[in-house]
Scaffold this motif. Structure first.
Motif, PDB file in Angstrom:
ATOM      1  N   LYS A 189     -27.418 -54.711  40.547  1.00  0.00           N
ATOM      2  CA  LYS A 189     -27.683 -53.367  41.073  1.00  0.00           C
ATOM      3  C   LYS A 189     -26.559 -52.933  42.030  1.00  0.00           C
ATOM      4  O   LYS A 189     -26.091 -51.790  41.999  1.00  0.00           O
ATOM      5  N   VAL A 190     -26.134 -53.853  42.879  1.00  0.00           N
ATOM      6  CA  VAL A 190     -25.074 -53.536  43.844  1.00  0.00           C
ATOM      7  C   VAL A 190     -23.764 -53.226  43.111  1.00  0.00           C
ATOM      8  O   VAL A 190     -23.064 -52.257  43.436  1.00  0.00           O
TER       9      VAL A 190
ATOM     10  N   ALA B  24     -18.514 -66.063  44.075  1.00  0.00           N
ATOM     11  CA  ALA B  24     -18.118 -67.432  44.386  1.00  0.00           C
ATOM     12  C   ALA B  24     -17.644 -68.172  43.142  1.00  0.00           C
ATOM     13  O   ALA B  24     -16.668 -68.920  43.194  1.00  0.00           O
ATOM     14  N   CYS B  25     -18.324 -67.986  42.032  1.00  0.00           N
ATOM     15  CA  CYS B  25     -18.112 -68.888  40.896  1.00  0.00           C
ATOM     16  C   CYS B  25     -18.379 -68.176  39.582  1.00  0.00           C
ATOM     17  O   CYS B  25     -18.908 -67.063  39.546  1.00  0.00           O
ATOM     18  N   ILE B  26     -18.036 -68.865  38.492  1.00  0.00           N
ATOM     19  CA  ILE B  26     -18.062 -68.228  37.180  1.00  0.00           C
ATOM     20  C   ILE B  26     -19.481 -67.812  36.773  1.00  0.00           C
ATOM     21  O   ILE B  26     -19.664 -66.779  36.126  1.00  0.00           O
ATOM     22  N   GLU B  27     -20.504 -68.573  37.159  1.00  0.00           N
ATOM     23  CA  GLU B  27     -21.874 -68.191  36.791  1.00  0.00           C
ATOM     24  C   GLU B  27     -22.194 -66.791  37.319  1.00  0.00           C
ATOM     25  O   GLU B  27     -22.853 -65.986  36.643  1.00  0.00           O
ATOM     26  N   GLU B  28     -21.738 -66.531  38.546  1.00  0.00           N
ATOM     27  CA  GLU B  28     -22.011 -65.214  39.129  1.00  0.00           C
ATOM     28  C   GLU B  28     -21.221 -64.120  38.417  1.00  0.00           C
ATOM     29  O   GLU B  28     -21.676 -62.977  38.317  1.00  0.00           O
ATOM     30  N   ALA B  29     -20.026 -64.453  37.936  1.00  0.00           N
ATOM     31  CA  ALA B  29     -19.216 -63.457  37.214  1.00  0.00           C
ATOM     32  C   ALA B  29     -19.799 -63.179  35.828  1.00  0.00           C
ATOM     33  O   ALA B  29     -19.829 -62.032  35.373  1.00  0.00           O
ATOM     34  N   VAL B  30     -20.277 -64.222  35.154  1.00  0.00           N
ATOM     35  CA  VAL B  30     -20.861 -64.056  33.810  1.00  0.00           C
ATOM     36  C   VAL B  30     -22.056 -63.108  33.893  1.00  0.00           C
ATOM     37  O   VAL B  30     -22.232 -62.218  33.049  1.00  0.00           O
TER      38      VAL B  30
ATOM     39  N   ASP C  19     -22.179 -59.779  31.679  1.00  0.00           N
ATOM     40  CA  ASP C  19     -23.283 -59.577  30.735  1.00  0.00           C
ATOM     41  C   ASP C  19     -24.050 -58.292  31.044  1.00  0.00           C
ATOM     42  O   ASP C  19     -24.690 -57.723  30.160  1.00  0.00           O
ATOM     43  N   ALA C  20     -23.982 -57.840  32.300  1.00  0.00           N
ATOM     44  CA  ALA C  20     -24.681 -56.607  32.682  1.00  0.00           C
ATOM     45  C   ALA C  20     -23.785 -55.381  32.495  1.00  0.00           C
ATOM     46  O   ALA C  20     -24.149 -54.276  32.909  1.00  0.00           O
ATOM     47  N   GLY C  21     -22.607 -55.577  31.915  1.00  0.00           N
ATOM     48  CA  GLY C  21     -21.754 -54.437  31.589  1.00  0.00           C
ATOM     49  C   GLY C  21     -20.766 -54.031  32.665  1.00  0.00           C
ATOM     50  O   GLY C  21     -20.160 -52.965  32.580  1.00  0.00           O
ATOM     51  N   ILE C  22     -20.586 -54.867  33.680  1.00  0.00           N
ATOM     52  CA  ILE C  22     -19.609 -54.564  34.744  1.00  0.00           C
ATOM     53  C   ILE C  22     -18.204 -54.900  34.220  1.00  0.00           C
ATOM     54  O   ILE C  22     -17.944 -56.030  33.801  1.00  0.00           O
ATOM     55  N   THR C  23     -17.305 -53.912  34.258  1.00  0.00           N
ATOM     56  CA  THR C  23     -15.981 -54.102  33.652  1.00  0.00           C
ATOM     57  C   THR C  23     -14.851 -54.244  34.673  1.00  0.00           C
ATOM     58  O   THR C  23     -13.738 -54.600  34.303  1.00  0.00           O
ATOM     59  N   LEU C  24     -15.103 -53.956  35.953  1.00  0.00           N
ATOM     60  CA  LEU C  24     -14.035 -54.097  36.955  1.00  0.00           C
ATOM     61  C   LEU C  24     -13.575 -55.554  37.018  1.00  0.00           C
ATOM     62  O   LEU C  24     -14.339 -56.468  36.690  1.00  0.00           O
TER      63      LEU C  24
END
Ligand code: PLP
Length: 358
Positions: free
Chosen positions: A45-46, A60-66, A70-75
């Protein structure tokens, strides 16, 4: 209809706070730090709420980036702890993640890995925090080594402050001097400032600042500060009184009976406990608002409930609104009664607390 414990997240305040950071140096960039589920505010949401104004996101880590991809964030998304194992590098390369490199071993691993596309590296120097980073005397060689690799695109030079929130200390200036002594001759973008750096050390805002806690409207400082005073709280943690007791002198409240009435007292039981993330070590006297009026926590916080003093609030009763922190009571003030910092209050909120986005 349901248990009232809720965290209301004000996304307009979040955007206001990001722009406050960005406007500290509008010609430079700001990575919005949304690690740890956006400090407990909900990373997806943020990220969506900041996507049209942020220059990049940091986790912090790749899990958070994935989760964000997956939620469509492209930045672009910066991994602040970099990669842990070489099998992460392929995803990093294919999904435009930027990767912190904090050790010589990581450079060797990159050199030994075939990548579909060159990756952007943030090369971290240990300028005095002694947590992560390349030692200053090895930094220039590490930079040159990375620049020579076909696996590497851009390199950003970075370091992190240990005490930028402590305004009286000179160690931040020493860290800046250490960083500049090594990097002034290297031609690359630079990044030093966390929230406290951005607000209190404008000379630390280089090509990329990295604001975290300030996005969520909490000050890292223990005193008033010019920019921090303009932050708007993002999270309001609230619940309701679910029971009331009229007690007499000598009656004790809660586990261990650690609070004993010294006069006839009216005590409210509230649906909020440490399993919601409210700190168990909140002291007797920790401030809380009931129907907008300031009163205090009494006795030990239990798993699902806590007690508040309603003696001087004749209108309060079952169903009264309770605010633990938010617009009218700063998380940073509450934190001082819990021997902690607003970071742990926010990140401690658990999934049982309903999140409401406005
Ligand atoms: C968490 C973090 C930040 C943000 O720090 P705040 O104090 O929340 O502003 C910045 N840089 C790095 C490397 C971090 O790990």
């Amino acid at each position: 209809m349901a248990r009232a414990a809720a965290a209301t997240i004000n996304l307009n305040a979040l955007r206001h706070n990001y722009l406050l950071a960005k406007n500290a140096s509008p010609e430079n960039n700001a990575v919005a730090i949304i690690k740890a589920d956006a400090y407990g505010h909900g990373a997806i949401k943020v990220a969506h709420a900041l996507a049209d104004i942020a220059d990049a996101f940091g986790v912090a880590c790749i899990e958070e980036a994935v989760e964000l991809r997956d939620a469509g964030i492209t930045l672009p998304i910066l991994l602040l702890e970099g990669f842990f194992t070489s099998d992460e590098l392929n995803y990093i390369s294919q999904n435009n993640l930027w990767c912190t490199v904090h050790s010589i071993d990581q450079i060797k691993i990159i050199a030994d890995t075939q990548l579909p596309k060159p990756i952007n590296i943030w090369l971290k120097m240990d300028s005095g925090m002694h947590r992560l980073g390349i030692q200053p005397d090895q930094y220039e060689a590490a930079f040159k080594e990375l620049k020579s690799l076909p696996q590497v695109a851009e390199v950003v030079l970075m370091s992190h402050f240990a005490s930028a929130d402590e305004l009286q200390k000179s160690s931040t200036d020493e860290q800046i001097r250490c960083f500049d002594a090594i990097t002034s001759k290297l031609d690359a973008p630079k990044s030093l400032a966390n929230s406290a750096g951005t607000m209190a050390h404008p000379d630390a805002i280089r090509s990329w600042q990295r604001p975290g806690i300030m996005l969520y409207g909490a000050t890292p400082f223990s005193k008033p500060q010019k920019i921090a005073d303009k932050l708007q709280p993002v999270m309001s943690l609230t619940s309701e009184v679910i029971a009331v007791r009229d007690l007499k002198p000598g009656d004790a409240v809660g586990y261990g009976g650690t609070w004993v009435c010294d006069k006839p007292s009216k005590v409210g039981t509230v649906a909020m406990g440490y399993a919601d993330g409210y700190p168990r070590h909140a002291r007797n006297g920790t401030p809380v608002l009931v129907n907008g009026k300031r009163t205090q926590i009494i006795g030990r916080v239990s798993m699902d409930m806590l007690a508040v003093d309603l003696t001087d609030l004749p209108d309060a009763g079952v169903g009264s609104q309770v605010e633990f922190w938010g617009d009218n009571l700063k998380a940073s003030e509450v934190a001082t009664y819990c021997d902690t910092i607003p970071y742990t209050l926010f990140t401690g909120i658990t999934r049982r607390v309903h999140k409401i986005y406005i």
